[in-house]
Scaffold this motif. Structure first.
Motif, PDB file in Angstrom:
ATOM      1  N   LYS A   1       5.433   0.252   6.035  1.00 20.54           N
ATOM      2  CA  LYS A   1       5.549  -0.887   5.128  1.00 20.54           C
ATOM      3  C   LYS A   1       4.397  -0.835   4.133  1.00 20.54           C
ATOM      4  O   LYS A   1       3.235  -0.931   4.509  1.00 20.54           O
ATOM      5  CB  LYS A   1       5.498  -2.209   5.913  1.00 20.54           C
ATOM      6  CG  LYS A   1       6.657  -2.369   6.898  1.00 20.54           C
ATOM      7  CD  LYS A   1       6.545  -3.672   7.665  1.00 20.54           C
ATOM      8  CE  LYS A   1       7.710  -3.805   8.660  1.00 20.54           C
ATOM      9  NZ  LYS A   1       7.612  -5.052   9.451  1.00 20.54           N
ATOM     10  N   ASP A   2       4.765  -0.660   2.846  1.00 14.38           N
ATOM     11  CA  ASP A   2       3.771  -0.563   1.773  1.00 14.38           C
ATOM     12  C   ASP A   2       2.663   0.431   2.146  1.00 14.38           C
ATOM     13  O   ASP A   2       1.481   0.076   2.226  1.00 14.38           O
ATOM     14  CB  ASP A   2       3.166  -1.939   1.504  1.00 14.38           C
ATOM     15  CG  ASP A   2       2.326  -1.950   0.225  1.00 14.38           C
ATOM     16  OD1 ASP A   2       2.536  -1.049  -0.612  1.00 14.38           O
ATOM     17  OD2 ASP A   2       1.445  -2.816   0.108  1.00 14.38           O
ATOM     18  N   PRO A   3       3.029   1.684   2.397  1.00 18.53           N
ATOM     19  CA  PRO A   3       2.060   2.633   2.965  1.00 18.53           C
ATOM     20  C   PRO A   3       1.090   3.206   1.940  1.00 18.53           C
ATOM     21  O   PRO A   3       1.377   3.246   0.736  1.00 18.53           O
ATOM     22  CB  PRO A   3       2.958   3.732   3.519  1.00 18.53           C
ATOM     23  CG  PRO A   3       4.129   3.739   2.592  1.00 18.53           C
ATOM     24  CD  PRO A   3       4.351   2.312   2.215  1.00 18.53           C
ATOM     25  N   THR A   4      -0.041   3.665   2.430  1.00 21.71           N
ATOM     26  CA  THR A   4      -0.959   4.503   1.677  1.00 21.71           C
ATOM     27  C   THR A   4      -0.558   5.953   1.946  1.00 21.71           C
ATOM     28  O   THR A   4      -0.460   6.362   3.097  1.00 21.71           O
ATOM     29  CB  THR A   4      -2.407   4.276   2.125  1.00 21.71           C
ATOM     30  OG1 THR A   4      -2.750   2.904   1.888  1.00 21.71           O
ATOM     31  CG2 THR A   4      -3.362   5.199   1.396  1.00 21.71           C
ATOM     32  N   VAL A   5      -0.313   6.724   0.879  1.00 27.60           N
ATOM     33  CA  VAL A   5       0.170   8.097   1.015  1.00 27.60           C
ATOM     34  C   VAL A   5      -0.921   9.056   0.574  1.00 27.60           C
ATOM     35  O   VAL A   5      -1.480   8.925  -0.514  1.00 27.60           O
ATOM     36  CB  VAL A   5       1.447   8.325   0.175  1.00 27.60           C
ATOM     37  CG1 VAL A   5       1.957   9.749   0.361  1.00 27.60           C
ATOM     38  CG2 VAL A   5       2.524   7.318   0.570  1.00 27.60           C
ATOM     39  N   LEU A   6      -1.227  10.022   1.433  1.00 26.96           N
ATOM     40  CA  LEU A   6      -2.266  11.009   1.153  1.00 26.96           C
ATOM     41  C   LEU A   6      -1.715  12.419   1.331  1.00 26.96           C
ATOM     42  O   LEU A   6      -1.107  12.715   2.350  1.00 26.96           O
ATOM     43  CB  LEU A   6      -3.466  10.817   2.083  1.00 26.96           C
ATOM     44  CG  LEU A   6      -4.244   9.506   1.979  1.00 26.96           C
ATOM     45  CD1 LEU A   6      -5.315   9.438   3.055  1.00 26.96           C
ATOM     46  CD2 LEU A   6      -4.878   9.365   0.599  1.00 26.96           C
TER      47      LEU A   6
END
Length: 535
Positions: A197-202
């Motif tokens: 849910k509303d992720p931080t993507v790296l």
């Protein structure tokens, strides 16, 4: 940055020092802060830097109070990864007293079930085994607040994505989720859509990131558009020409192409086949081959060690693995076998890695012929082939018996032998029932029989001697009683003769008639004459 700047607990810092993790890696610097803040994350990650997700996971366990039950759930498709991650959790969380449970497809099922029931704080699991336990025992995971997907790209095989989704049905609430994957394949995409849910993507490019943030069209709308487009094209083509089926069939035959008229049915069949392969590959060991020489020796009481020694002595040219239930048993066997000079090493649960590698290497190299294994499953002993497996203690799980059988080679001399005592009978009966064909009974070694016979003879001699001793004691007691009987009758005759009295002695033969003591001044007989003489 340093680990101290992340605000990690002193216990966790000590654990990191124990496993020689001194400074955070560049990826840890990027992942740990948002992970500690509770962010959902999708991270491009290759196996090796497990601290990137274990450090924030263990930190949460040291700071969130006295919540009981399983709070961190780590899912991975690899059996080997379950063991690796579990060991690292133990090393990093040692000072914080954080325990974990490993649920791999090759583990002992009853122990894994108990670990779930006991609520291990960290559970590292293959999805297939975990969902099996949850469904069979109707268990739930109500306290999980962090889910970690390791090697998400590997979930593409064996229908594991659907199993992860099924597991989430048994998890209450909306826990934080971290997904780590080497590539952005279909499995990674499906898991991210379902969990994050509303992720931080790296680590992934902008296009892939936008997919996770919801900027792409939904899969349902895409499907509708494709169906509309397909329908339009079909209508147009029908108006333009009439299909010549014979010509189509001829060209397909020339091209050696097979046509699937119902692709949906094919997809269902492929999915069913994948599930079957998954069940066979992950959940159960290979069946015991019928050509494997299975045998057992019925061992009489207090003869198990002597039976093992006699059996080993006849097979010293083979590489032999002996499984025992505990370290204590292998320690005892090691001391006895080492005195024989047969070349033996032992490994057991909890043995330091350096000692384990050293001993195990001596066996695999052929320097030592006998390997004693105490308290470990066959899945934890990485052997390609041995000539003989001996069950000193019969396993109480049929799966463990099968795993041990997998270690055995396929040569004519290869076999698995179980030493069956009276206590093991129920276990061996269950194994025979599940495996489908009975092992062959081997005769008790000759020297053990002889020793047993001597033992019986010795016991008979002891019993006979004891009986003789008791008989003699009774006779002696009877004789003593007979000898004591006359002493009690002091005034009665002995051997038919009268017992003389003092008075009788004073009167000679006539003394018998003098029953009264003579009056003073009147003394008769010898005493009277003597008295008169002195007077």
């Amino acid at each position: 940055m340093s680990f101290e700047e992340f605000g990690l607990s002193p216990e966790l810092l000590s654990g990191l020092a124990d496993v020689r993790i001194e400074q955070p890696t560049p990826l840890q610097n990027e992942v740990i802060p948002p992970a500690l803040q509770g962010k959902h994350m999708l991270v491009k990650h290759e196996a090796g830097d497990d601290g990137v997700f274990l450090i924030p996971a263990l930190q949460k366990l040291t700071t969130n109070g006295e919540v009981t039950g399983t709070r961190v759930l780590i899912l991975t498709p690899s059996i080997e990864r379950v063991k690796e991650i579990d060991e690292k959790v133990w090393g990093m969380g040692y000072h914080a007293q954080i325990s974990s449970a490993a649920l791999s497809m090759k583990g002992i099922r009853t122990q894994q079930e108990q670990a779930i029931k006991d609520g291990a704080p960290v559970v590292v699991a293959n999805p297939g085994r975990l969902i099996e336990i949850l469904e069979n025992h109707k268990l739930t995971l109500p306290n999980v607040d962090l889910i970690i997907i390791d090697e998400a790209h590997g979930m593409e095989n064996y229908n594991l994505v659907s199993r992860v989704k099924d597991i989430l049905k048994y998890v209450d609430g909306a826990p934080q989720s971290l997904i780590f994957s080497e590539s952005h394949n279909k499995a990674t995409e499906q898991l991210a859509d379902f969990l994050l849910k509303d992720p931080t993507v790296l680590g992934f490019d902008d296009t892939q990131s936008s997919e996770k943030e919801g900027s792409k069209e939904t899969s349902s709308s895409k499907k509708e558009k494709q169906q509309e487009s397909s329908s339009d094209k079909q209508t147009d083509s029908d108006e333009e020409f009439e299909l010549n089926q014979e010509e189509v069939n001829r060209k397909l035959a020339e091209a050696s192409v097979s046509v699937v008229l119902n692709p949906e049915e094919k997809e269902e069949a492929e999915e069913t086949q994948a599930q079957a392969e998954d069940s066979k590959t992950e959940e159960d060991p290979d069946p015991v081959p019928e050509d494997l020489a299975q045998a057992y020796i019925y061992v009489p009481p207090r003869a198990k060690i002597s039976t093992l020694l006699a059996h080993l002595e006849k097979n010293l040219t083979d590489k032999i693995v002996v499984f025992a239930a505990s370290k204590r048993t292998t320690d005892r066997l090691f001391r006895i076998i080492r005195k024989k000079g047969w070349g033996v090493v032992s490994i057991n649960e909890g043995l330091k890695e350096e000692y384990y590698n050293e001993r195990f290497g001596k066996f695999t190299s052929g320097e030592m012929k006998i390997l004693l294994v105490g308290g470990l499953s066959a899945t934890e002993v990485e052997l390609d082939e041995v000539k003989q497996v001996i069950n000193y203690d019969v396993p109480n799980e049929v799966e463990e018996y099968k795993y041990r059988a997998e270690l055995v080679g396929n040569g004519k001399a290869a076999r698995i032998v179980s030493l069956v005592s009276k206590m093991d009978k129920d276990d061996i009966d269950e194994i025979v029932k599940k495996v489908g064909y009975a092992p062959t009974e081997l005769p008790l070694p000759k020297e053990v029989k002889e020793k047993k016979g001597r033992g019986k003879k010795s016991d008979n001699d002891k019993n006979r001697k004891k009986s003789d001793k008791n008989s003699r004691k009774k006779n002696d007691d009877r004789d003593r009683k007979r000898r004591k009987k006359p002493k009690k009758q002091k005034n009665k005759k002995t051997n038919g003769l009268p017992r003389p009295s003092y008075e009788g002695l004073s009167g000679g033969k006539e003394g018998k008639k003098n029953k009264k003591r003579p009056t003073p001044g009147k003394s008769d007989g010898a005493f009277g004459w003597i008295k008169k003489l002195f007077d």
